[in-house]
Write an enzyme that holds these catalytic residues in place. Sequence first.
Site, mmCIF file in Angstrom:
data_model
loop_
_atom_site.group_PDB
_atom_site.id
_atom_site.type_symbol
_atom_site.label_atom_id
_atom_site.label_comp_id
_atom_site.label_asym_id
_atom_site.label_seq_id
_atom_site.Cartn_x
_atom_site.Cartn_y
_atom_site.Cartn_z
ATOM 1 N N SER A 46 0.836 -1.204 0.000
ATOM 2 C CA SER A 46 0.000 0.000 0.000
ATOM 3 C C SER A 46 0.869 1.252 0.000
ATOM 4 C CB SER A 46 -0.961 0.000 1.185
ATOM 5 O OG SER A 46 -0.270 -0.113 2.408
ATOM 6 N N GLU A 47 2.016 1.216 0.698
ATOM 7 C CA GLU A 47 2.977 2.321 0.636
ATOM 8 C C GLU A 47 4.409 1.812 0.713
ATOM 9 O OE1 GLU A 47 -0.681 4.517 2.077
ATOM 10 O OE2 GLU A 47 0.416 2.865 3.019
ATOM 11 N N THR A 48 5.289 2.532 0.043
ATOM 12 C CA THR A 48 6.735 2.324 0.078
ATOM 13 C C THR A 48 7.368 3.676 0.368
ATOM 14 O OG1 THR A 48 6.641 0.503 -1.512
ATOM 15 C CG2 THR A 48 8.753 1.632 -1.278
#
EC number: 5.1.-.-
Length: 296
Positions: A46-48
Amino acid sequence: MTEHSFKQIDVFSNKGFRGNPVAVFFDADNLSQKEMQQIAKWTNLSETTFVQKPTIDKADYRLRIFTPECELSFAGHPTIGSCFAVVESGYCTPKNCKIIQECLAGLVELTIDGEKDEDTWISFKLPYYKILQTSETAISEVENALGIPLNYSSQVSPPVLIDDGPKWLVIQLPNATDVLNLVPKFQSLSQVCKNNDWIGVTVFGELGKDSFESRSFAPLIHVNEDPACGSGAGAVGVYIGSSQKTPTSLSFTISQGTKLSRQAISKVSVDVSSNKSIAVFVGGQAKTCISGKSFI
């Protein structure tokens, strides 16, 4: 090809593989926007995040936050996970239990409580929030896409659109069972979010005394359901704070990820001042699940 230290951190859990993972890449100053976006798309989380040298004197580091589709000005679980990673790795050292993160939303102060990793809680203060107007038509479309019963609104406060980095439509349901029983039509929900420039919808309902069950849906950015969402939890804090009639301080826990076989827990504190301004703090635990090097 350059070598970068890398960690994958599980956030809102201290057990590992029960919260929401974030990929953290260190020493990312030499990476272009295009490269960071490509990496985030490849990790498919979902996020990096990408840790860089700060450009503001007060900050300990600069953080770039990417979904597989775009860069975000702020997000909660990547903020907590990245702070855990930089402290654990020795990249920076807390001063009086504080770390200052620079991101596109500005400076974010994080507080670290606890001596051991398994006991440590990291909390952040929402850098900002705005309560925005939205149409009854859009709300009705969301309710239909989520399969929410028609009579629910008589028991709770009405939905509120809140911008705390991302824009979340926050909907309260009467109880946790109602939240868990939702069966979203993700294509319809994605279209409503696209039409109204929202990142998604956060729904919550009472689980017990001072506790709620929550689900955050963001199909527009290819995250049908987030296992644990810090900015969504922060938006719930703003929602609850905005309904208070007098100055008050309150705190509660949010359980999330139940439908995804996760056991994520966040702690939210809300301070409402006499001038009706709202300060919201979101905290969680974290654990390193993967550590190594990446070659870019």
